[in-house]
Design a protein around this motif. Structure first.
Motif, PDB file in Angstrom:
ATOM      1  N   ASN A 316       0.882  -1.181  -0.056  1.00  0.00           N
ATOM      2  CA  ASN A 316       0.079  -0.061   0.135  1.00  0.00           C
ATOM      3  C   ASN A 316       1.006   1.242   0.049  1.00  0.00           C
ATOM      4  N   PHE A 317       1.160   1.690  -1.090  1.00  0.00           N
ATOM      5  CA  PHE A 317       2.265   3.012  -1.318  1.00  0.00           C
ATOM      6  C   PHE A 317       1.691   3.649  -2.540  1.00  0.00           C
ATOM      7  N   TYR A 318       1.616   5.041  -2.292  1.00  0.00           N
ATOM      8  CA  TYR A 318       0.816   5.749  -3.687  1.00  0.00           C
ATOM      9  C   TYR A 318       1.674   6.976  -3.463  1.00  0.00           C
ATOM     10  N   LEU A 333      13.016   9.028  -1.048  1.00  0.00           N
ATOM     11  CA  LEU A 333      11.719   8.601  -1.436  1.00  0.00           C
ATOM     12  C   LEU A 333      10.725   8.546  -0.429  1.00  0.00           C
ATOM     13  N   TRP A 334       9.634   9.178  -0.614  1.00  0.00           N
ATOM     14  CA  TRP A 334       8.431   9.304   0.401  1.00  0.00           C
ATOM     15  C   TRP A 334       7.093   9.124  -0.365  1.00  0.00           C
ATOM     16  N   GLY A 335       6.415   7.990   0.276  1.00  0.00           N
ATOM     17  CA  GLY A 335       5.522   7.741  -0.352  1.00  0.00           C
ATOM     18  C   GLY A 335       4.275   7.578   0.867  1.00  0.00           C
ATOM     19  N   TRP A 336       3.014   7.782   0.246  1.00  0.00           N
ATOM     20  CA  TRP A 336       1.821   7.724   1.252  1.00  0.00           C
ATOM     21  C   TRP A 336       1.046   6.322   1.175  1.00  0.00           C
ATOM     22  N   ALA A 337       0.572   6.132   2.281  1.00  0.00           N
ATOM     23  CA  ALA A 337      -0.304   4.809   2.360  1.00  0.00           C
ATOM     24  C   ALA A 337      -1.819   5.265   2.982  1.00  0.00           C
ATOM     25  N   ASN A 338      -2.874   4.712   2.366  1.00  0.00           N
ATOM     26  CA  ASN A 338      -4.182   5.061   2.753  1.00  0.00           C
ATOM     27  C   ASN A 338      -4.347   4.163   3.895  1.00  0.00           C
ATOM     28  N   GLU A 339      -5.467   4.264   4.528  1.00  0.00           N
ATOM     29  CA  GLU A 339      -6.273   3.248   5.310  1.00  0.00           C
ATOM     30  C   GLU A 339      -6.778   2.096   4.575  1.00  0.00           C
ATOM     31  N   SER A 340      -6.765   0.999   5.090  1.00  0.00           N
ATOM     32  CA  SER A 340      -7.433  -0.161   4.534  1.00  0.00           C
ATOM     33  C   SER A 340      -8.616  -0.588   5.113  1.00  0.00           C
ATOM     34  N   VAL A 344     -16.400   4.323   7.028  1.00  0.00           N
ATOM     35  CA  VAL A 344     -16.943   4.751   8.251  1.00  0.00           C
ATOM     36  C   VAL A 344     -16.092   4.561   9.537  1.00  0.00           C
ATOM     37  N   HIS A 345     -15.018   3.721   9.287  1.00  0.00           N
ATOM     38  CA  HIS A 345     -14.149   3.700  10.185  1.00  0.00           C
ATOM     39  C   HIS A 345     -13.003   4.917  10.448  1.00  0.00           C
ATOM     40  N   ASP A 346     -12.908   5.329   9.220  1.00  0.00           N
ATOM     41  CA  ASP A 346     -11.965   6.819   9.015  1.00  0.00           C
ATOM     42  C   ASP A 346     -13.032   7.737   9.984  1.00  0.00           C
ATOM     43  N   VAL A 347     -14.196   7.787   9.580  1.00  0.00           N
ATOM     44  CA  VAL A 347     -14.932   8.755  10.058  1.00  0.00           C
ATOM     45  C   VAL A 347     -14.714   8.545  11.697  1.00  0.00           C
ATOM     46  N   ALA A 348     -14.982   7.458  12.121  1.00  0.00           N
ATOM     47  CA  ALA A 348     -15.201   7.114  13.798  1.00  0.00           C
ATOM     48  C   ALA A 348     -13.762   7.265  14.235  1.00  0.00           C
ATOM     49  N   LYS A 349     -12.535   7.059  13.745  1.00  0.00           N
ATOM     50  CA  LYS A 349     -11.316   7.121  14.205  1.00  0.00           C
ATOM     51  C   LYS A 349     -10.795   9.066  14.206  1.00  0.00           C
ATOM     52  N   GLY A 350     -11.386   9.388  13.063  1.00  0.00           N
ATOM     53  CA  GLY A 350     -11.053  10.792  13.047  1.00  0.00           C
ATOM     54  C   GLY A 350      -9.767  11.008  12.363  1.00  0.00           C
ATOM     55  N   TRP A 351      -8.893  10.052  11.833  1.00  0.00           N
ATOM     56  CA  TRP A 351      -7.618  10.292  11.107  1.00  0.00           C
ATOM     57  C   TRP A 351      -7.815   9.266   9.958  1.00  0.00           C
ATOM     58  N   ALA A 352      -6.648   9.527   8.792  1.00  0.00           N
ATOM     59  CA  ALA A 352      -6.714   8.498   7.874  1.00  0.00           C
ATOM     60  C   ALA A 352      -5.627   8.799   7.320  1.00  0.00           C
ATOM     61  N   GLY A 353      -4.724   8.167   6.389  1.00  0.00           N
ATOM     62  CA  GLY A 353      -3.674   8.155   5.713  1.00  0.00           C
ATOM     63  C   GLY A 353      -2.140   8.459   6.760  1.00  0.00           C
ATOM     64  N   ILE A 354      -1.312   7.795   6.185  1.00  0.00           N
ATOM     65  CA  ILE A 354      -0.031   8.236   6.784  1.00  0.00           C
ATOM     66  C   ILE A 354       1.150   8.243   5.638  1.00  0.00           C
ATOM     67  N   GLN A 355       2.235   8.831   5.911  1.00  0.00           N
ATOM     68  CA  GLN A 355       3.405   8.633   5.072  1.00  0.00           C
ATOM     69  C   GLN A 355       4.228   7.360   5.670  1.00  0.00           C
ATOM     70  N   ALA A 356       4.694   6.470   4.712  1.00  0.00           N
ATOM     71  CA  ALA A 356       5.773   5.727   4.995  1.00  0.00           C
ATOM     72  C   ALA A 356       7.071   6.392   5.600  1.00  0.00           C
ATOM     73  N   ILE A 357       7.859   5.503   6.193  1.00  0.00           N
ATOM     74  CA  ILE A 357       8.972   5.987   6.571  1.00  0.00           C
ATOM     75  C   ILE A 357       9.745   6.496   5.383  1.00  0.00           C
ATOM     76  N   PRO A 358      10.366   7.594   5.428  1.00  0.00           N
ATOM     77  CA  PRO A 358      11.343   8.096   4.033  1.00  0.00           C
ATOM     78  C   PRO A 358      12.252   6.984   3.787  1.00  0.00           C
ATOM     79  N   ARG A 359      12.582   6.901   2.629  1.00  0.00           N
ATOM     80  CA  ARG A 359      13.491   5.575   2.188  1.00  0.00           C
ATOM     81  C   ARG A 359      14.641   6.462   1.456  1.00  0.00           C
ATOM     82  N   THR A 360      15.873   5.942   1.591  1.00  0.00           N
ATOM     83  CA  THR A 360      17.123   6.318   0.651  1.00  0.00           C
ATOM     84  C   THR A 360      16.881   5.519  -0.414  1.00  0.00           C
ATOM     85  N   VAL A 361      17.008   5.877  -1.627  1.00  0.00           N
ATOM     86  CA  VAL A 361      16.796   5.037  -2.834  1.00  0.00           C
ATOM     87  C   VAL A 361      17.945   5.137  -3.857  1.00  0.00           C
TER      88      VAL A 361
END
Ligand code: NAG
Ligand code: NAG
Ligand code: NAG
Length: 587
Positions: A316-318, A333-340, A344-361
């Motif tokens: 999961n990396f976009y 390199l820095w990518g984004w990962a959505n929730e899986s 309705v869960h995102d609504v309840a959690k109140g947060w959604a989506g993170i960045q991966a740990i930056p990677r040397t490429v």
């Protein structure tokens, strides 16, 4: 069992992504009490990641370095209306790990971005001035896309708090042959040896059937003209967030600055990487190839490369971006990962989506693909001392628990495996020889094999009812007479990751282009409550997966090494560190 959560309790904004990288819809949760029922486990705050970048209101964008600070720009909608008014939020860091949130860098304010400031990139001019180039939406009814620039108001402010949009915006508007709703995400520009600036814009051709990266040229960074034919194009549908950069061919990890690379077709010192985020498939694909500046063409080395066998990450990396980090002379390199989970869960959690740990490429010595490794700064979060497991043989069907950490829900685990004999490797079904994901779907973590599956069970409950498997499996492929060729599959299998029903939990997999003839292979997993980010064979194959355990949470998250193959597997060395919490945007 469910828990009643009233939307009113979560009166802040969150991201709900629909289509495209820039097609982000932010919903302002209305204050009327519309009650929704969601499983308790998903809204558990202990599932919220700790050391992965997570702005409270999140989306991808441009990373860059300026005067001792890393800057990261991301998008949200302060007014909360659906689409439009998207601003560039702004966080800064000294180390890409500890983050402070600042006031937004860009907000809609000119005709060229009245209805939104979408994705873009930063470029550093020769005199050191950083410039942001971004997609603006200039019509209320359709997402008509134009490109704008912004400059820092005060270059002496290393935090670059304020940005100014010059009068001559927009600087690029789509011509008649371009679909104006498929024209976005300008790349970092590069200054070529002919004195021209160039940049790419992600687009589509042939009525949307082909992805295209268009080159725009400028001698003054003000007037931009399109090169008629795209730099490259393939029958994949719209290309979002293109990224184009040089990588050194010497096998070293050092990065190459975008503007300093020789671009003549014949140079052997660098190769080029072209990455596109495929709007239809929702993954980041890249090829390695040659850039011919005079012809304005990029040609992948592998003619079949555009069939998209290579991904930065097979999970999961976009919508990732790279930037050249002059402080450490590396490409990050820095990518984004959505929730899986479900909306309705995102609504309840109140947060959604993170960045991966930056990677040397960097370019793999084979020159056929890239290698990636978490930036070294993340190691500062390792709680000392680690726990280790040494020279431990895991017999067929056995598992061994890694004990001694307070919790393994937030951990960095490195393992070196050694398989004494590859003789028992199972034959590779030729029908699946090019489809790692299907192969892993058929041969998941619990399907016994010859050599493997072996690897880690992470975020596992004490009874192992819940567990996410990250593992290798070695196959024997048909080769020339007398020869045995081994093929290594790396897989993340989250099918047992949670007792919560209804979650999206596909198996993710990629082949590992590593020589396993000595029986040795390594694995590293960064575990952070609801994310498992894994690096096989020193970063040749990477898989990020989002999982939402209901039992394996906090101190109840266990870690095991397992072996479901018929051959013994030795853990030469396993080291596991618990991870500390960095500063995360005031959280
Ligand atoms: C520019 O930024 C520097 C450093 O933060 C500050 O000292 C200076 O007062 C700023 N100048 C203006 C005009 O705001
Ligand atoms: C332009 O792109 C949009 C998607 O953004 C699509 O719906 C539309 O059909 C395209 N128009 C043409 C003329 O291809
Ligand atoms: C992330 O979420 C899953 C589950 O909803 C979707 O299937 C993916 O397409 C989505 N990924 C992206 C990049 O949007």
């Amino acid at each position: 069992m469910g828990e009643l959560v009233t939307r009113a309790a979560w009166a802040w904004l969150l991201l709900l992504q629909l289509a495209g990288a820039s097609h982000v819809v932010y919903e302002n949760l209305d204050t009327e009490a519309a009650a929704v029922t969601v499983p308790t486990s998903i809204v558990n705050p202990l599932l919220r990641t700790v050391y992965h970048f997570q702005p409270p209101k999140n989306w991808i964008n441009a990373p860059m370095y300026y005067e001792g600070w890393y800057h990261f720009f991301y998008q949200y909608n302060p007014k909360g209306s659906v689409w439009g008014n998207i601003v560039w939020a702004h966080s800064v860091s000294r180390d890409l790990i500890n983050w402070e949130a600042l006031e937004p860098a860009l907000e809609p304010s000119i005709p060229g971005d009245k209805y939104g400031c979408w994705s873009g990139s930063a470029t550093t001019l020769p005199d050191g001035t950083p410039v942001i180039m971004y997609t603006g939406i200039n019509r209320p009814d359709v997402n008509y896309q134009v490109q704008n620039v912004a400059f820092p108001k005060n270059r002496s402010d290393p935090l670059l708090r304020q940005w100014v949009k010059p009068e001559h915006n927009p600087i690029i508007v789509p011509e008649a042959d371009i679909n104006a709703t498929q024209f976005r995400d300008p790349t970092t520009a590069w200054l070529s040896s002919d004195g021209q600036w160039r940049l790419l814009i992600g687009s589509a051709a042939d009525g949307g059937a082909r992805g295209a990266a268009y080159v725009y040229r400028s001698s003054d960074f003000r007037q931009w003209r399109r090169v008629r034919r795209p730099l490259h194009s393939a029958a994949t549908g719209m290309w979002e967030c293109p990224d184009f950069y040089p990588v050194g061919t010497d096998g070293r990890r050092a990065g190459v600055e975008t503007t300093s690379a020789p671009a003549a077709g014949g140079s052997d010192r660098v190769k080029y990487v072209l990455k596109n985020s495929l709007d239809l498939r929702r993954y980041d694909y890249y090829t390695v190839g040659t850039y011919d500046q005079a012809a304005e063409r990029y040609v992948p080395d592998d003619p079949a490369g555009d069939d998209h066998h290579l991904r930065y990450d097979y999970g999961n990396f976009y919508a990732s971006k790279t930037f050249y980090d002059p402080a450490k002379k590396r490409r990050v390199l820095w990518g984004w990962a959505n929730e899986s989970d479900a909306r309705v869960h995102d609504v309840a959690k109140g947060w959604a989506g993170i960045q991966a740990i930056p990677r040397t490429v960097w370019l793999d010595p084979s020159r056929k693909q890239l290698q990636q490794w978490p930036i070294e700064e993340v190691e500062a979060l390792r709680h000392q001392p680690p726990v280790t497991l040494k020279d431990t043989v895991i017999k067929p069907g056995q598992h061994v628990e890694v004990t001694g950490l307070q919790t393994t829900a937030q951990a960095d685990v490195e393992v070196s495996f050694e398989v004494p004999s590859l003789a028992g490797a199972e034959p590779l079904d030729p029908a699946l020889a090019y489809d790692a994901e299907r192969l892993c779907g058929v041969k998941g973590a619990d399907v016994e094999g010859g050599v493997g599956p072996f690897g880690l069970w992470v975020l596992a409950s004490a009874d192992r009812q819940e567990r996410t498997a990250v593992f290798f499996r070695v196959f024997r492929a048909a080769a020339a007479a007398g020869d045995t060729k081994h093929v290594v599959l790396m897989c993340t299998d989250p099918t047992k990751s949670s007792l919560t029903p209804g979650l999206y939990r596909p198996t993710f997999a990629g082949f590992v282009d590593a020589d396993i003839s000595d029986g040795k292979i390594s694995l590293r997993s960064l575990i952070d409550r609801s994310v498992v980010e894994s690096f096989g064979a020193g970063g040749k194959t990477c898989i990020l997966s989002r999982v939402y355990p209901s039992l394996a949470v906090g101190k109840d998250a266990h870690l095991y090494v397992f072996n479901n193959g018929e051959a013994d597997v030795k853990v030469s060395l396993l080291t596991a560190w618990q991870m500390k919490k960095p500063l995360m945007n005031g959280d």
